[in-house]
Scaffold this motif. Structure first.
Motif, mmCIF file in Angstrom:
data_model
loop_
_atom_site.group_PDB
_atom_site.id
_atom_site.type_symbol
_atom_site.label_atom_id
_atom_site.label_comp_id
_atom_site.label_asym_id
_atom_site.label_seq_id
_atom_site.Cartn_x
_atom_site.Cartn_y
_atom_site.Cartn_z
ATOM 1 N N LYS A 171 52.178 14.356 21.699
ATOM 2 C CA LYS A 171 51.731 13.260 20.834
ATOM 3 C C LYS A 171 51.252 13.796 19.492
ATOM 4 O O LYS A 171 51.441 13.152 18.446
ATOM 5 N N LYS A 198 60.360 12.569 32.390
ATOM 6 C CA LYS A 198 61.440 11.705 31.898
ATOM 7 C C LYS A 198 62.189 11.075 33.069
ATOM 8 O O LYS A 198 62.555 9.890 33.029
ATOM 9 N N MET A 203 64.132 7.977 32.007
ATOM 10 C CA MET A 203 64.400 8.176 30.583
ATOM 11 C C MET A 203 65.016 9.544 30.321
ATOM 12 O O MET A 203 64.686 10.230 29.356
ATOM 13 N N CYS A 206 65.830 11.354 26.738
ATOM 14 C CA CYS A 206 65.139 10.704 25.629
ATOM 15 C C CYS A 206 64.433 11.734 24.747
ATOM 16 O O CYS A 206 64.218 12.886 25.147
ATOM 17 N N LYS A 207 64.057 11.326 23.558
ATOM 18 C CA LYS A 207 63.306 12.192 22.653
ATOM 19 C C LYS A 207 61.842 12.270 23.113
ATOM 20 O O LYS A 207 61.350 11.399 23.817
ATOM 21 N N HIS A 208 61.162 13.326 22.666
ATOM 22 C CA HIS A 208 59.776 13.520 23.081
ATOM 23 C C HIS A 208 58.873 12.369 22.640
ATOM 24 O O HIS A 208 57.984 11.948 23.381
ATOM 25 N N GLU A 209 59.120 11.860 21.429
ATOM 26 C CA GLU A 209 58.287 10.758 20.967
ATOM 27 C C GLU A 209 58.509 9.495 21.797
ATOM 28 O O GLU A 209 57.583 8.686 22.001
ATOM 29 N N GLU A 210 59.713 9.320 22.308
ATOM 30 C CA GLU A 210 59.995 8.178 23.187
ATOM 31 C C GLU A 210 59.292 8.360 24.531
ATOM 32 O O GLU A 210 58.774 7.397 25.112
ATOM 33 N N LEU A 211 59.262 9.605 25.018
ATOM 34 C CA LEU A 211 58.548 9.904 26.262
ATOM 35 C C LEU A 211 57.058 9.606 26.100
ATOM 36 O O LEU A 211 56.447 8.976 26.977
ATOM 37 N N ALA A 213 55.573 7.546 24.028
ATOM 38 C CA ALA A 213 55.349 6.102 23.918
ATOM 39 C C ALA A 213 55.397 5.439 25.290
ATOM 40 O O ALA A 213 54.554 4.599 25.631
ATOM 41 N N ALA A 214 56.384 5.833 26.113
ATOM 42 C CA ALA A 214 56.500 5.260 27.455
ATOM 43 C C ALA A 214 55.349 5.715 28.344
ATOM 44 O O ALA A 214 54.833 4.942 29.159
#
Length: 222
Positions: A171, A198, A203, A206-211, A213-214
């Motif tokens: 983050k 993930k 997921m 997925c990108k780290h920022e998407e991880l 957020a989820a």
């Protein structure tokens, strides 16, 4: 130096000694530990009532132990309930050989201990992590408990404190390869844990920022 009073209750002397060995080698030297032990429900009951003035800070309780029928104390769960009544600030860790889902769920529902460990998951490193996590007021579940909870409670994903620390640094936009500079874990373990998270969230790739957020949406963050 903060004093930490520890109660260990287990009917196997070698297991009690194992806990003592872990605590003796605890890397955070800002704490000074004083350890008390009991080998059955009666001696646990007596030890608790002998220390009502100077209460225990953390207790490791085996679930299955010789009973104290006269006082209605039949298990580590009953000892936990006694501690919750007499020493509500005591951080409770329950340890059990029972990995059945119904037993795990029963312990969580009735006691909701800060720590829950399946004994088959126990290693020296995991006990160090459990002590450190619980002392910091964070919940610690061993690997088998986390696996069960993730199977049964799809609305929330359970991860351990190391995963939460990884997410914390992701983050903050710290590269995955650099996370071992901040916590004691190898680069390969960081990658494995990220991939597992993930997968838990469906997921993959997925990108780290998407991880991140989820993970926030699923209550996985610190």
């Amino acid at each position: 130096m903060p004093q930490v009073k520890v109660l260990i209750v287990d009917d196997h002397p070698f297991i009690i000694q194992g806990y003592k060995n872990v605590i003796d080698r605890f890397p955070n030297k800002k704490f000074e530990f004083t350890i008390f032990s009991a080998s059955d429900c009666k001696s646990a009951y007596d030890t608790i009532y002998a220390h009502l003035e100077h209460k225990f800070d953390i207790a490791f309780l085996d679930v299955s132990m010789p009973v104290y029928e006269e006082k209605g104390i039949f298990s580590g769960e009953d000892i936990a309930k006694l501690l919750m009544k007499e020493m509500p600030e005591c951080k409770i860790v329950l340890l059990t050989m029972h990995s059945e889902s119904l037993k795990v769920q029963s312990i969580i529902d009735e006691i909701n201990p800060l720590g829950l460990v399946i004994k088959n998951d126990l290693t020296f490193e995991s006990m160090l992590l459990a002590i450190d996590t619980v002392l910091n007021g964070e919940r610690y579940y061993s690997e088998s408990v986390i696996t069960f909870l993730n199977q049964m409670q799809k609305e929330r994903v359970y991860v351990d404190i190391i995963d939460k620390q990884i997410l914390h640094y992701l983050k903050k936009q710290i590269k995955a390869d650099d996370i071992p500079l901040y916590i004691s874990i190898s680069s390969s373990s960081v990658k494995t844990r990220i991939d597992k998270m993930k997968e838990l969230l469906n997921m993959k790739g997925c990108k780290h920022e998407e991880l991140v957020a989820a993970a926030k949406d699923n209550g996985m963050m610190l």
